[in-house]
Design a protein around this motif. Structure first.
Motif, PDB file in Angstrom:
ATOM      1  N   GLY A 271     -20.119 104.340  28.445  1.00 26.53           N
ATOM      2  CA  GLY A 271     -21.073 102.891  28.812  1.00 26.53           C
ATOM      3  C   GLY A 271     -22.714 103.114  28.372  1.00 26.53           C
ATOM      4  N   ASN A 272     -23.475 101.774  28.360  1.00 24.91           N
ATOM      5  CA  ASN A 272     -25.445 102.436  28.470  1.00 24.91           C
ATOM      6  C   ASN A 272     -25.350 102.888  29.243  1.00 24.91           C
ATOM      7  OD1 ASN A 272     -27.243 102.383  27.569  1.00 24.91           O
ATOM      8  ND2 ASN A 272     -27.212  99.403  27.269  1.00 24.91           N
ATOM      9  N   ILE A 273     -26.174 103.405  28.875  1.00 29.61           N
ATOM     10  CA  ILE A 273     -26.672 104.610  30.130  1.00 29.61           C
ATOM     11  C   ILE A 273     -27.908 103.620  30.386  1.00 29.61           C
ATOM     12  CG2 ILE A 273     -28.360 105.895  28.888  1.00 29.61           C
ATOM     13  CD1 ILE A 273     -27.368 108.182  31.109  1.00 29.61           C
TER      14      ILE A 273
ATOM     15  N   ALA B 207     -34.835 112.370  24.877  1.00 30.82           N
ATOM     16  CA  ALA B 207     -36.321 111.835  23.442  1.00 30.82           C
ATOM     17  C   ALA B 207     -36.285 113.099  22.545  1.00 30.82           C
ATOM     18  CB  ALA B 207     -37.122 112.004  24.726  1.00 30.82           C
ATOM     19  N   ASN B 208     -37.684 112.774  22.286  1.00 28.57           N
ATOM     20  CA  ASN B 208     -38.193 114.402  21.204  1.00 28.57           C
ATOM     21  C   ASN B 208     -39.950 115.086  21.830  1.00 28.57           C
ATOM     22  OD1 ASN B 208     -40.089 112.099  20.485  1.00 28.57           O
ATOM     23  ND2 ASN B 208     -38.674 110.723  19.096  1.00 28.57           N
ATOM     24  N   LYS B 209     -39.878 115.066  21.083  1.00 28.87           N
ATOM     25  CA  LYS B 209     -41.179 115.723  21.405  1.00 28.87           C
ATOM     26  C   LYS B 209     -42.126 115.292  22.376  1.00 28.87           C
ATOM     27  CE  LYS B 209     -40.620 119.794  19.486  1.00 28.87           C
ATOM     28  NZ  LYS B 209     -41.059 121.468  18.900  1.00 28.87           N
TER      29      LYS B 209
ATOM     30  N   GLY C 214     -38.041 106.226  19.938  1.00 34.13           N
ATOM     31  CA  GLY C 214     -37.482 106.336  19.219  1.00 34.13           C
ATOM     32  C   GLY C 214     -36.143 105.646  19.121  1.00 34.13           C
ATOM     33  N   GLY C 215     -34.942 105.649  18.700  1.00 38.34           N
ATOM     34  CA  GLY C 215     -33.954 104.746  18.916  1.00 38.34           C
ATOM     35  C   GLY C 215     -32.965 105.491  19.837  1.00 38.34           C
ATOM     36  N   GLY C 216     -31.515 105.330  19.738  1.00 37.88           N
ATOM     37  CA  GLY C 216     -30.381 106.183  20.164  1.00 37.88           C
ATOM     38  C   GLY C 216     -30.923 105.478  22.063  1.00 37.88           C
ATOM     39  N   VAL C 217     -30.473 106.663  22.628  1.00 35.07           N
ATOM     40  CA  VAL C 217     -30.708 106.803  23.705  1.00 35.07           C
ATOM     41  C   VAL C 217     -32.099 106.230  24.333  1.00 35.07           C
ATOM     42  CG1 VAL C 217     -30.811 107.626  25.893  1.00 35.07           C
ATOM     43  CG2 VAL C 217     -28.913 108.120  24.652  1.00 35.07           C
ATOM     44  N   ASP C 218     -32.884 107.035  23.534  1.00 41.61           N
ATOM     45  CA  ASP C 218     -34.403 107.173  23.269  1.00 41.61           C
ATOM     46  C   ASP C 218     -34.861 104.924  23.572  1.00 41.61           C
ATOM     47  OD1 ASP C 218     -37.288 107.288  24.823  1.00 41.61           O
ATOM     48  OD2 ASP C 218     -37.654 108.836  22.454  1.00 41.61           O
ATOM     49  N   GLY C 219     -34.664 104.627  22.481  1.00 41.98           N
ATOM     50  CA  GLY C 219     -34.472 103.509  21.651  1.00 41.98           C
ATOM     51  C   GLY C 219     -34.156 102.124  23.642  1.00 41.98           C
TER      52      GLY C 219
ATOM     53  N   THR D 257     -26.653 114.319  20.443  1.00 46.15           N
ATOM     54  CA  THR D 257     -25.307 115.132  19.678  1.00 46.15           C
ATOM     55  C   THR D 257     -25.067 113.471  18.596  1.00 46.15           C
ATOM     56  OG1 THR D 257     -23.854 113.452  21.628  1.00 46.15           O
ATOM     57  CG2 THR D 257     -23.900 115.691  21.003  1.00 46.15           C
ATOM     58  N   GLY D 258     -26.540 113.156  19.080  1.00 49.31           N
ATOM     59  CA  GLY D 258     -26.569 110.980  17.781  1.00 49.31           C
ATOM     60  C   GLY D 258     -27.110 111.903  16.891  1.00 49.31           C
ATOM     61  N   ALA D 259     -29.252 111.774  16.338  1.00 51.46           N
ATOM     62  CA  ALA D 259     -29.588 111.615  15.753  1.00 51.46           C
ATOM     63  C   ALA D 259     -29.726 113.047  15.410  1.00 51.46           C
ATOM     64  CB  ALA D 259     -30.820 111.273  15.676  1.00 51.46           C
ATOM     65  N   TYR D 260     -29.820 114.217  16.612  1.00 52.04           N
ATOM     66  CA  TYR D 260     -29.717 115.544  16.050  1.00 52.04           C
ATOM     67  C   TYR D 260     -28.828 116.355  16.008  1.00 52.04           C
ATOM     68  CZ  TYR D 260     -34.638 115.193  18.301  1.00 52.04           C
ATOM     69  OH  TYR D 260     -36.329 114.951  18.328  1.00 52.04           O
TER      70      TYR D 260
ATOM     71  N   ALA E 273     -15.052 108.089  20.925  1.00 55.45           N
ATOM     72  CA  ALA E 273     -14.916 109.483  19.990  1.00 55.45           C
ATOM     73  C   ALA E 273     -15.674 110.786  20.999  1.00 55.45           C
ATOM     74  CB  ALA E 273     -15.713 109.259  19.149  1.00 55.45           C
ATOM     75  N   ASP E 274     -17.164 110.394  21.761  1.00 56.04           N
ATOM     76  CA  ASP E 274     -17.637 111.018  22.362  1.00 56.04           C
ATOM     77  C   ASP E 274     -17.385 110.858  24.141  1.00 56.04           C
ATOM     78  OD1 ASP E 274     -19.651 111.065  20.555  1.00 56.04           O
ATOM     79  OD2 ASP E 274     -21.595 109.823  21.728  1.00 56.04           O
ATOM     80  N   LEU E 275     -16.386 109.571  24.291  1.00 54.26           N
ATOM     81  CA  LEU E 275     -16.091 110.146  25.624  1.00 54.26           C
ATOM     82  C   LEU E 275     -14.378 110.520  25.674  1.00 54.26           C
ATOM     83  CD1 LEU E 275     -15.251 108.548  28.472  1.00 54.26           C
ATOM     84  CD2 LEU E 275     -13.689 107.027  26.838  1.00 54.26           C
TER      85      LEU E 275
HETATM   86  N1  AR6 Z   1     -26.217 105.154  26.619  1.00 49.45           N
HETATM   87  C1  AR6 Z   1     -25.364 106.084  26.462  1.00 49.45           C
HETATM   88  N2  AR6 Z   1     -25.927 107.228  25.145  1.00 49.45           N
HETATM   89  C2  AR6 Z   1     -26.132 106.637  24.165  1.00 49.45           C
HETATM   90  C3  AR6 Z   1     -26.532 105.198  23.330  1.00 49.45           C
HETATM   91  C4  AR6 Z   1     -27.016 104.408  24.907  1.00 49.45           C
HETATM   92  N3  AR6 Z   1     -27.609 103.250  25.390  1.00 49.45           N
HETATM   93  N4  AR6 Z   1     -26.863 104.650  22.684  1.00 49.45           N
HETATM   94  C5  AR6 Z   1     -26.847 106.017  21.940  1.00 49.45           C
HETATM   95  N5  AR6 Z   1     -25.680 106.582  23.309  1.00 49.45           N
HETATM   96  P1  AR6 Z   1     -29.600 109.975  20.429  1.00 49.45           P
HETATM   97  P2  AR6 Z   1     -30.100 112.627  20.889  1.00 49.45           P
HETATM   98  C6  AR6 Z   1     -25.483 107.984  22.591  1.00 49.45           C
HETATM   99  O1  AR6 Z   1     -29.508 109.905  18.693  1.00 49.45           O
HETATM  100  O2  AR6 Z   1     -28.891 113.463  19.702  1.00 49.45           O
HETATM  101  C7  AR6 Z   1     -34.094 109.409  19.699  1.00 49.45           C
HETATM  102  O3  AR6 Z   1     -34.608 108.811  18.919  1.00 49.45           O
HETATM  103  C8  AR6 Z   1     -25.311 108.813  21.004  1.00 49.45           C
HETATM  104  O4  AR6 Z   1     -23.819 107.849  20.695  1.00 49.45           O
HETATM  105  O5  AR6 Z   1     -30.218 109.062  21.730  1.00 49.45           O
HETATM  106  O6  AR6 Z   1     -30.752 113.997  21.596  1.00 49.45           O
HETATM  107  C9  AR6 Z   1     -35.058 110.197  20.330  1.00 49.45           C
HETATM  108  O7  AR6 Z   1     -36.414 109.548  20.423  1.00 49.45           O
HETATM  109  C10 AR6 Z   1     -25.311 110.360  21.065  1.00 49.45           C
HETATM  110  O8  AR6 Z   1     -23.736 110.692  21.733  1.00 49.45           O
HETATM  111  O9  AR6 Z   1     -30.068 111.427  20.678  1.00 49.45           O
HETATM  112  C11 AR6 Z   1     -35.019 111.444  19.169  1.00 49.45           C
HETATM  113  O10 AR6 Z   1     -35.578 112.071  18.253  1.00 49.45           O
HETATM  114  C12 AR6 Z   1     -26.251 110.610  22.283  1.00 49.45           C
HETATM  115  O11 AR6 Z   1     -26.092 109.277  23.092  1.00 49.45           O
HETATM  116  C13 AR6 Z   1     -33.533 112.090  19.188  1.00 49.45           C
HETATM  117  O12 AR6 Z   1     -33.319 110.267  19.030  1.00 49.45           O
HETATM  118  C14 AR6 Z   1     -27.539 111.008  21.394  1.00 49.45           C
HETATM  119  O13 AR6 Z   1     -27.729 110.208  20.511  1.00 49.45           O
HETATM  120  C15 AR6 Z   1     -32.830 112.267  20.145  1.00 49.45           C
HETATM  121  O14 AR6 Z   1     -30.951 112.820  19.113  1.00 49.45           O
END
Ligand code: AR6
Length: 174
Positions: A10-12, A24-26, A31-36, A119-122, A158-160
């Motif tokens: 799901g979407n956290i 997050a980042n420092k 940012g993007g991903g979860v943070d966004g 496991t996303g951007a990092y 894939a994460d699941l």
């Molecule tokens: N809900 C749950 N999981 C998610 C969601 C969501 N809405 N969106 C993405 N994921 P990431 P990181 C998964 O990149 O690797 C940001 O820009 C995604 O598929 O969000 O810790 C921050 O500002 C992946 O498996 O976080 C930092 O700069 C996982 O969440 C940087 O990215 C983590 O992906 C942090 O990178």
């Protein structure tokens, strides 16, 4: 302790719990991903509060309100950036989970949801991250945490699959 851990897809940002984790980042300034997704759903007040925190070191954690999220709190942690595996990445990832759970317990949080930190951007390999995430959470719960329920919210199939596989391996090793 494994019976206090759930794994779902799901979407956290939409998850109902006392707290959700932000990968997050420092800077803690979004940012993007979860943070966004978390900042978008929480609204601009979350960023306003984050600006007051002065950033956060890798593996450490800081807490804010949840604003428009279903969750009351957001706990922010910058996980490690994957650099090949010999730069202390495993220990830093475990520290992120441990420090988030310690902060949650200090705030009386009973239910908490984690994404797959790093496991996303990092680019941390997900099978390795899943094993670290689950063993660290299991060990903290076993040591007597007041946190009652931990849910891993995986975004992709894939994460699941990776988290389910790591969970099964822990069940079998008991
Ligand atoms: N809900 C749950 N999981 C998610 C969601 C969501 N809405 N969106 C993405 N994921 P990431 P990181 C998964 O990149 O690797 C940001 O820009 C995604 O598929 O969000 O810790 C921050 O500002 C992946 O498996 O976080 C930092 O700069 C996982 O969440 C940087 O990215 C983590 O992906 C942090 O990178």
């Amino acid at each position: 302790m494994l019976d206090r851990i759930d794994i779902i897809q799901g979407n956290i940002a939409a998850f109902e719990a006392d707290a959700v984790l932000n990968a997050a980042n420092k800077s803690l300034l979004g940012g993007g991903g979860v943070d966004g997704a978390i900042h978008y759903a929480a609204g601009p007040e979350l960023l306003e509060e984050c600006r007051t925190l002065g950033g956060c070191e890798t593996g450490e954690a800081k807490i804010t309100g949840g604003y428009n999220l279903p969750a009351k709190y957001v706990i922010h942690t910058p996980g490690p950036i994957w650099k090949g595996g010999d730069r202390n990445e495993d220990a830093l990832l475990a520290a992120s989970y441990r420090n988030c759970l310690a902060l949650a317990a200090e705030h009386g949080i009973k239910t908490i949801a984690f994404p797959s930190i790093s496991t996303g951007a990092y680019a941390f390999p997900v099978d390795r991250a899943a094993k670290i995430a689950l063993t660290t959470v299991r060990d903290v719960l076993a040591a007597g945490s007041s946190v009652e329920r931990v849910t891993f919210v995986c975004y992709t199939r894939a994460d699941l699959a990776a988290y389910r596989k790591a969970f099964s391996a822990l069940v079998e090793s008991r």
